[in-house]
Structures are given as structure tokens and as C-alpha cells.
Design an enzyme around this catalytic site. Sequence first.
Site, PDB file in Angstrom:
ATOM      1  N   HIS A 145       0.825  -1.201   0.000  1.00  0.00           N
ATOM      2  CA  HIS A 145       0.000   0.000   0.000  1.00  0.00           C
ATOM      3  C   HIS A 145       0.865   1.260   0.000  1.00  0.00           C
ATOM      4  O   HIS A 145       0.570   2.238  -0.697  1.00  0.00           O
ATOM      5  CB  HIS A 145      -0.915  -0.029   1.220  1.00  0.00           C
ATOM      6  CG  HIS A 145      -1.770   1.172   1.383  1.00  0.00           C
ATOM      7  ND1 HIS A 145      -1.591   2.076   2.407  1.00  0.00           N
ATOM      8  CD2 HIS A 145      -2.810   1.646   0.649  1.00  0.00           C
ATOM      9  CE1 HIS A 145      -2.492   3.039   2.297  1.00  0.00           C
ATOM     10  NE2 HIS A 145      -3.243   2.808   1.245  1.00  0.00           N
TER      11      HIS A 145
ATOM     12  N   GLU B  69       2.095   1.749  -3.467  1.00  0.00           N
ATOM     13  CA  GLU B  69       1.025   2.261  -4.335  1.00  0.00           C
ATOM     14  C   GLU B  69       0.963   3.783  -4.276  1.00  0.00           C
ATOM     15  O   GLU B  69       0.821   4.458  -5.298  1.00  0.00           O
ATOM     16  CB  GLU B  69      -0.309   1.645  -3.920  1.00  0.00           C
ATOM     17  CG  GLU B  69      -1.506   2.210  -4.652  1.00  0.00           C
ATOM     18  CD  GLU B  69      -2.727   2.347  -3.761  1.00  0.00           C
ATOM     19  OE1 GLU B  69      -3.333   3.440  -3.749  1.00  0.00           O
ATOM     20  OE2 GLU B  69      -3.067   1.376  -3.072  1.00  0.00           O
ATOM     21  N   HIS B  70       1.086   4.335  -3.071  1.00  0.00           N
ATOM     22  CA  HIS B  70       1.087   5.792  -2.912  1.00  0.00           C
ATOM     23  C   HIS B  70       2.305   6.412  -3.604  1.00  0.00           C
ATOM     24  O   HIS B  70       2.197   7.425  -4.306  1.00  0.00           O
ATOM     25  CB  HIS B  70       1.132   6.151  -1.426  1.00  0.00           C
ATOM     26  CG  HIS B  70      -0.202   6.140  -0.758  1.00  0.00           C
ATOM     27  ND1 HIS B  70      -0.758   7.264  -0.189  1.00  0.00           N
ATOM     28  CD2 HIS B  70      -1.098   5.140  -0.563  1.00  0.00           C
ATOM     29  CE1 HIS B  70      -1.940   6.954   0.329  1.00  0.00           C
ATOM     30  NE2 HIS B  70      -2.156   5.672   0.129  1.00  0.00           N
TER      31      HIS B  70
ATOM     32  N   GLU C 125      -4.317   8.107   7.003  1.00  0.00           N
ATOM     33  CA  GLU C 125      -5.298   7.201   6.415  1.00  0.00           C
ATOM     34  C   GLU C 125      -5.647   6.078   7.401  1.00  0.00           C
ATOM     35  O   GLU C 125      -6.807   5.682   7.529  1.00  0.00           O
ATOM     36  CB  GLU C 125      -4.751   6.626   5.116  1.00  0.00           C
ATOM     37  CG  GLU C 125      -5.727   5.774   4.340  1.00  0.00           C
ATOM     38  CD  GLU C 125      -5.168   5.283   3.012  1.00  0.00           C
ATOM     39  OE1 GLU C 125      -5.820   4.416   2.396  1.00  0.00           O
ATOM     40  OE2 GLU C 125      -4.089   5.751   2.600  1.00  0.00           O
TER      41      GLU C 125
END
Length: 460
Positions: free
Chosen positions: A84, A87-88, A164
Site C-alpha cells: 500500500h 502504491e502511494h 489514512e
Amino acid sequence: MSRSDRAPFRQGRRGALRPAASRGRAVTRTLSDDPLGGTVRRTVLPSGLRVLTEAIPTMRSVSFGIWVGVGSRDETGAQAGVSHFLEHLLFKGTHKRTALDISSEIEAVGGETNAFTTKEYTCYYARVLDEDLPLAIDVMVDLVADSVLDPDDVETERGVILEEIAMHDDEPGDEVHDTFARAVYGDHPLGRLISGTEETVTPMTRRQIQAFYRSRYTAPSIVIAAAGNLDHATVVKQVRRALAGGPLDTAPAEPAGHRPNTPVVPVRTAATVVEPKETEQAHVVLGCPGIDRLDERRFALGVLNNVLGGGMSSRLFQEIRERRGLAYSVYSYASQYADTGLFAVYAGCAPGKVDEVLDLTRTELAKVAAHGLTDAELARGKGMTKGSFVLGLEDTGSRMSRLAKGELLYGDLLPVDELLARVDAVGVDEVNTLAAELLTVPMSLAVVGPFGEGDFRADS
């Protein structure tokens, strides 16, 4: 028959014919000319990277996606959240483009980009006008293949991801599903948060992220899919041009095989996990291990799920919300992975009504396990399954996703008519046998709300 259509094939899982590597040549094959869709073609590049397209001339847009066969279940405990995190970071800049370049080039033509990480794959996608597809291909391939991972960007995105994670903790209706996965899978990677935790994300270094990036984002593990008004040969040519000379322009290799389904994923005995929170509403998930994604009973499970909690006419919705008004939201769902799965029921209700909601849920599950579905329920469940599938193909994004998931997760792209026929072939005995097997095991329970661990029991 063209020269590429005569290339050798190898037998894939589930008997699907799959193009083999062919001495450094790209191998192209037409997979379907579906009357309910467009023409689907598949090319395997020498590097093992696969390109699938669905040509839909009646559309004026194209959805383009790059799917990587790696997700959070591929991480060690210390790496939790690295997929994740990566991905950012891939949107933060390449050797050719800054983060602003990436966003502004697509937005200047009215397009949109995004990405998401799951437990078994990661997807980066763009949707643009058909005439702007070459730009989308160049930008998206560049960001996935050649990200810089600048140290300053790592620190910036670390802060974003921690926010997040905190935001997720403030959404108990989402958190409860992760709590349920942990109740079933415990410390197995499938039981972890996709985002990682503050404890794993905070110390993660650029070196660790870079090592994961270069070892896991390889050409054989990548599927590129596009759907809309396009020409397959042109898309392949544009993809090869975008890849040329970059990290994914590698030596000849076979596409990666399917994610192995052994060893068997261990599951905990029926467990209760409570996340105490002073919320106005209680959130509960009750469920059990399900079936894997290649299990032939998955069509029967889809029908069963729809009848139990798949809509407003479902048993659970009618009994818990319509007749008794105990919950605003109640539904069932099935999650399927390469080697395991989950079946569960979610409900959000007032804390004082949780016991009654759980008792009613257990009663309805027991009724179906003992007595099965009626013929009318079977017909309704089939209709819901077929309708939701076909209506879900009304846009290029869903069609692009179907291509990529068929290739990456199933190794096979069933034509729409065949999928509908498989649902039609589901018999009441098949569904009832599955229900009796699935719904009689001890159930795990996840709860987020103003409770303590001792307030619930783990029996079904």
C-alpha cells in the site's frame, strides 16, 4: 490464421489454453468475440508481461489498467503495509515526470487516475477519451515501471498513510470487517490490515520499499488491460514503446503462474474479537471460512449469498430490518482468495439490540442449513446473480477489470454467455448441500462498539 495465432500453447490451470513463450516473439490470440461485449485479444510479450484488450467501438472512452500480482498477503510481518505504501509512492514521480506532471498530463485531457491495493494484487488505472489513450499508456507505464521513490516523498507519504490509518480507525463500519478477518485468520497475512499499522509503517525505510518494488514488480507478474474504443495491435505497440529501455523491458520469460493454493491457510477455531469503542452504533460481523475463488461451487455460493443477505428481498434484510426494524444495514457477503475464503453477515444496529440481531442471524443461517432454499428463492437468487453481473459490465472500467482479473486470478476469461449458463446450471440440491456444509460450522464474531470482550460468546 495469422503467424502469431499458430504459436505453441501450454496447458494452464483449469485446462485453459495459454500461449507459451516463443523465442522472444510476442504471441497474440483472440480470446472471444462476445455478442454481449467486444472482441477480446491477449498478447504475451517476450518479457512475460501480458496485454489484454476488449474493443468496444460504440464507446468514446477507454479504461486502462496495470495490474500487479502482489498484495498485502505477500508481505512479512515487518513489511506489513509496504504494498500500500508503494502504491502511494508510484504517483510521486519518475525519472521523466514529477508528481505534478503525472496528474496534470491526465487531467489536462479530462482523464482520471487512481490505484488500489488488495490482499492479492495491486491495480493502477486511468480513464480517458479514446483519442488520449496513447498518453494514458505512456504516463501509467512510466509511473509503474520507473518510479524514483524519492526519500522526501517517502516521508511525506508516510504521514499521509498514517492519517489514512487513523481515518480508518474512525470508521467502525469498515474496521469491523478487518477485525473479522483477524478473528478468522489470526496472524496469517490474510488477517492483517492492507494498510499496515502505525507500528509497521513508521519504521519502514526507503531501502525496504525499494527492495520490495524491484523484486515483486516484475514483467511476468504484470497484466495490462484496456477496454473501450481501441485497436489491440496499436495498444500493444504503444505499451512496448512505453516499456522500451525501462526496468520492465527484460529478458524473455514465461508469465508468472497462479498464486499457489498450498499449504492450506490456517484458520482459528471460532473466535470472538471485540474492539471497544464509544460509538453510537454497534457494528458486528458473524461468519466463517468459505471457499476459494476457483472452487466450482462459487456459482452456488453466489446464489446462496443473494438469498441470505444480498438485497432488500433477502431473508436477513426482511427479518431483521423490514419486519423488526432492528438494523438500518444488514447484508451477507463472500470473499474469495486463491486458497481460502470467507462468508459473513454484517449488521449495524443500536448497542442494546446486538444480542437480538445476532440471535436472529444465527436462526436464519440455521434454517437455511437445515431446510435449504425454496425453488422460488433459488430462481430469485439466480436472477440477482446474473443481473448484477451483466449490469456491472455497463462501463469500460468494469470490463477492463474483468479482463485483468480473469487473466491474473483465474487464468481464464469465460464469455458472458458461459458465465450466465454456469449460474443457470446451479441446482437447488447443490446450493442446499453447500449451505449445510458452510453454515453449520462454529462462527467467528467481530464487534466494534461500546462493549468488552466478555460481553459475547463465540458459539454459533
